[in-house]
Design an enzyme around this catalytic site. Structure first.
Site, PDB file in Angstrom:
ATOM      1  N   SER A 114       0.805  -1.222   0.000  1.00 29.02           N
ATOM      2  CA  SER A 114       0.000   0.000   0.000  1.00 29.02           C
ATOM      3  C   SER A 114       0.839   1.273   0.000  1.00 29.02           C
ATOM      4  O   SER A 114       0.354   2.326  -0.425  1.00 29.02           O
ATOM      5  CB  SER A 114      -0.934   0.014   1.214  1.00 29.02           C
ATOM      6  OG  SER A 114      -0.193  -0.125   2.419  1.00 29.02           O
ATOM      7  N   GLY A 128      -1.860  -4.363   0.950  1.00 22.87           N
ATOM      8  CA  GLY A 128      -2.030  -5.565   1.765  1.00 22.87           C
ATOM      9  C   GLY A 128      -1.091  -6.692   1.424  1.00 22.87           C
ATOM     10  O   GLY A 128      -1.016  -7.685   2.158  1.00 22.87           O
ATOM     11  N   ASN A 147       3.803  -5.453   5.640  1.00 25.40           N
ATOM     12  CA  ASN A 147       2.622  -6.180   6.118  1.00 25.40           C
ATOM     13  C   ASN A 147       3.002  -7.457   6.863  1.00 25.40           C
ATOM     14  O   ASN A 147       2.305  -7.856   7.801  1.00 25.40           O
ATOM     15  CB  ASN A 147       1.682  -6.500   4.946  1.00 25.40           C
ATOM     16  CG  ASN A 147       0.990  -5.247   4.431  1.00 25.40           C
ATOM     17  OD1 ASN A 147       0.386  -4.500   5.192  1.00 25.40           O
ATOM     18  ND2 ASN A 147       1.108  -4.996   3.142  1.00 25.40           N
ATOM     19  N   ASP A 173      -3.993   7.005  10.212  1.00 29.61           N
ATOM     20  CA  ASP A 173      -3.564   5.695  10.709  1.00 29.61           C
ATOM     21  C   ASP A 173      -2.099   5.680  11.132  1.00 29.61           C
ATOM     22  O   ASP A 173      -1.626   4.715  11.744  1.00 29.61           O
ATOM     23  CB  ASP A 173      -3.825   4.594   9.679  1.00 29.61           C
ATOM     24  CG  ASP A 173      -3.060   4.798   8.359  1.00 29.61           C
ATOM     25  OD1 ASP A 173      -2.151   5.641   8.307  1.00 29.61           O
ATOM     26  OD2 ASP A 173      -3.386   4.093   7.385  1.00 29.61           O
ATOM     27  N   HIS A 197       0.468   5.484   6.535  1.00 27.27           N
ATOM     28  CA  HIS A 197       0.457   5.737   5.097  1.00 27.27           C
ATOM     29  C   HIS A 197       0.623   7.219   4.781  1.00 27.27           C
ATOM     30  O   HIS A 197       0.076   8.070   5.480  1.00 27.27           O
ATOM     31  CB  HIS A 197      -0.853   5.244   4.478  1.00 27.27           C
ATOM     32  CG  HIS A 197      -1.031   3.772   4.572  1.00 27.27           C
ATOM     33  ND1 HIS A 197      -1.752   3.176   5.591  1.00 27.27           N
ATOM     34  CD2 HIS A 197      -0.576   2.765   3.790  1.00 27.27           C
ATOM     35  CE1 HIS A 197      -1.734   1.858   5.422  1.00 27.27           C
ATOM     36  NE2 HIS A 197      -1.035   1.593   4.337  1.00 27.27           N
TER      37      HIS A 197
END
Length: 199
Positions: free
Chosen positions: A28, A65, A94, A175, A178
């Site tokens: 991502s 992801g 991830n 978050d 990102h």
């Protein structure tokens, strides 16, 4: 002699005009998480490289992801489809966020690099770092994977762009993981500078 020189000039012109193909294999952080794909930094990278005198077609093969295992599974098909001259390997975050075993992550990275070198495809790997969700020991073990793999496989290792992004709150999504859309041009320029020596 004139014919030979003309042929040489034609070959040189064809090669320079064709340029090179760079494939970004990531998650991502490179896929344009929750933003239009044309605003993600890989979509801006060709222009930044052109400003530095490099004619490069950029293929963004990143999927939000994806783990290193997902990347390994997809890599043979991507290499056969795109035949890139160079691959930027931006995977592992991830895995680390899910607490995967470092040995498995390292094995996947090594296998991907091996596959690319088998096909005479250049590869540059990005250092990945993760928040200390699983404690200092795991975080350090994870971070140590990348320089170790880079050294043993003779693969260039470039810095993690998020280390600069994270210090600017206006560039980070809520978050905390990102980059925002506003950060994408900076990332593209940073990546162009990092990748230029390998193109």
């Amino acid at each position: 002699m004139i014919r030979r020189l003309s042929l040489l000039f034609l070959l040189m012109f064809s090669t320079s005009s064709h340029g090179q193909t760079l494939m970004v294999l990531g998650d991502s952080l490179s896929a344009g998480y929750r933003m239009p794909i044309e605003q993600a930094w890989p979509s801006l990278l060709s222009e930044k490289l052109r400003e530095k005198g490099k004619n490069v077609t950029v293929i963004n093969a990143s999927i939000s992801g994806d783990t290193s295992g997902n990347g390994l599974a997809r890599l043979p098909g991507l290499l056969n489809q795109h035949h890139p001259d160079l691959v930027l390997l931006e995977l592992g975050a991830n895995d680390g966020l899910r607490g995967f075993q470092p040995q498995g992550i390292e094995a996947n990275l090594r296998q991907m690099i091996h596959l690319m070198k088998q096909q005479h495809t250049g590869v540059v790997m990005m250092q990945i770092r993760i928040p200390p969700n699983y404690g200092k020991r795991y975080t350090q073990m994870f971070s140590d994977i990348y320089p170790r793999v880079a050294k043993s496989t003779d693969t260039p290792l470039i810095p993690f762009f998020m280390e600069d992004i994270i210090t600017r709150s206006e560039w980070v999504k809520p978050d905390g993981l990102h980059p925002r859309q506003e950060a994408q041009p900076w990332i593209a320029n940073f990546m162009a500078t990092q990748l230029q020596p390998f193109l």
